[in-house]
Design an enzyme around this catalytic site. Structure first.
Site, mmCIF file in Angstrom:
data_model
loop_
_atom_site.group_PDB
_atom_site.id
_atom_site.type_symbol
_atom_site.label_atom_id
_atom_site.label_comp_id
_atom_site.label_asym_id
_atom_site.label_seq_id
_atom_site.Cartn_x
_atom_site.Cartn_y
_atom_site.Cartn_z
ATOM 1 N N ASN A 228 9.583 1.024 6.203
ATOM 2 C CA ASN A 228 9.938 2.749 6.928
ATOM 3 C C ASN A 228 10.682 2.902 7.641
ATOM 4 O O ASN A 228 11.393 1.748 8.236
ATOM 5 C CB ASN A 228 8.235 3.093 7.158
ATOM 6 C CG ASN A 228 7.796 2.448 8.215
ATOM 7 O OD1 ASN A 228 8.158 1.289 7.949
ATOM 8 N ND2 ASN A 228 7.110 2.739 9.143
ATOM 9 N N GLU B 207 12.267 5.653 10.316
ATOM 10 C CA GLU B 207 12.175 7.473 10.454
ATOM 11 C C GLU B 207 13.623 7.363 11.904
ATOM 12 O O GLU B 207 14.108 7.131 11.681
ATOM 13 C CB GLU B 207 11.071 6.782 11.173
ATOM 14 C CG GLU B 207 9.568 6.100 11.285
ATOM 15 C CD GLU B 207 8.429 5.952 12.270
ATOM 16 O OE1 GLU B 207 8.654 6.071 13.515
ATOM 17 O OE2 GLU B 207 7.647 5.756 12.283
ATOM 18 N N CYS C 15 8.475 7.266 3.739
ATOM 19 C CA CYS C 15 7.968 5.346 3.232
ATOM 20 C C CYS C 15 8.124 4.733 2.991
ATOM 21 O O CYS C 15 8.995 4.953 2.137
ATOM 22 C CB CYS C 15 6.432 6.324 2.997
ATOM 23 S SG CYS C 15 5.582 7.470 4.518
ATOM 24 N N GLU D 221 6.607 2.640 0.583
ATOM 25 C CA GLU D 221 6.874 2.293 -0.690
ATOM 26 C C GLU D 221 7.699 3.098 -1.478
ATOM 27 O O GLU D 221 8.460 2.667 -2.210
ATOM 28 C CB GLU D 221 5.431 3.413 -1.219
ATOM 29 C CG GLU D 221 3.982 2.759 -0.456
ATOM 30 C CD GLU D 221 3.892 3.403 0.754
ATOM 31 O OE1 GLU D 221 4.757 3.493 1.362
ATOM 32 O OE2 GLU D 221 2.718 3.101 0.811
ATOM 33 N N CYS E 203 0.567 7.720 1.704
ATOM 34 C CA CYS E 203 0.545 8.425 1.829
ATOM 35 C C CYS E 203 0.482 9.567 0.612
ATOM 36 O O CYS E 203 0.358 9.190 -0.792
ATOM 37 C CB CYS E 203 1.654 9.477 2.206
ATOM 38 S SG CYS E 203 2.614 9.505 1.434
ATOM 39 N N CYS F 59 3.608 9.219 -1.367
ATOM 40 C CA CYS F 59 4.125 7.709 -1.714
ATOM 41 C C CYS F 59 3.564 8.058 -3.133
ATOM 42 O O CYS F 59 3.486 7.076 -4.573
ATOM 43 C CB CYS F 59 3.625 7.164 -1.013
ATOM 44 S SG CYS F 59 5.514 7.012 0.259
#
Ligand code: THU
Length: 162
Positions: free
Chosen positions: A62, A64, A73, A75, A112, A115
């Site tokens: 991830n 940010e 994210c 993924e 999430c 994803c």
């Protein structure tokens, strides 16, 4: 009106020692990836590792941003990179692992919704199931046979043509 039940079947393991060698290696790669995550705001580090059907492994973590929605994210970092490098990639398995800076995560990390939607797109595109392995720092490991198992009633591209 009738009530309809949806059922999913997945595998649950108590330890990585129970996994097949390839799955263990993939989780190890996801673990190495979360160590390099850029997560200064959530301090929740996630790694994703993909096993391509040519045997290659690709990982991501991830990323940010101070403008929170600008981050991404693990993924999707891994998936977008894989399909940008190999447009015709076929992903056999995606493994996701996580570690928080300030507490021990004991529940397998849950991708999430965005994803899951992205995984579904590529699974449909590659016309073969993408296995999913989810793990926390401690606790059980879950394995799903395909994306639809974690995103039922999915929005498919065919919906656009009806
Ligand atoms: N995150 C992931 O990278 N993957 C998941 O499956 C769950 C959440 C990230 C997004 C954000 O950087 C941090 O974890 C906290 O939500």
């Amino acid at each position: 009106m009738k009530k309809v039940e949806l059922k999913i079947i997945f595998e649950e393991y108590d330890s990585v020692d129970e996994l097949k060698e390839k799955d263990r290696q993939l989780l190890e790669t996801a673990t190495e990836a979360y160590e390099k995550a850029y997560a200064p705001y959530s301090q929740y580090n996630v790694g994703a590792a993909l096993l391509l059907n040519n045997g290659e492994m690709i990982s991501g973590n991830n990323q940010e941003n101070v403008a929170y929605p600008s981050g991404l994210c693990a993924e999707r970092v891994a998936l977008f990179y894989a399909f940008s490098k190999y447009p015709d990639a076929v992903i056999d398995t995606i493994a996701v692992a996580a570690k928080a800076d300030n507490f021990i995560i004991t529940e397998p990390v849950a991708p999430c919704g965005s994803c899951r939607q992205v995984m579904s797109e590529y699974e449909t595109k590659q016309k073969s199931p993408m296995r999913i392995i989810l793990k926390a720092e401690q606790g059980k490991i879950l394995i799903f046979d395909k994306v639809e198992d974690i995103l039922p009633l999915i929005f498919h591209a065919e919906e656009l043509k009806k």
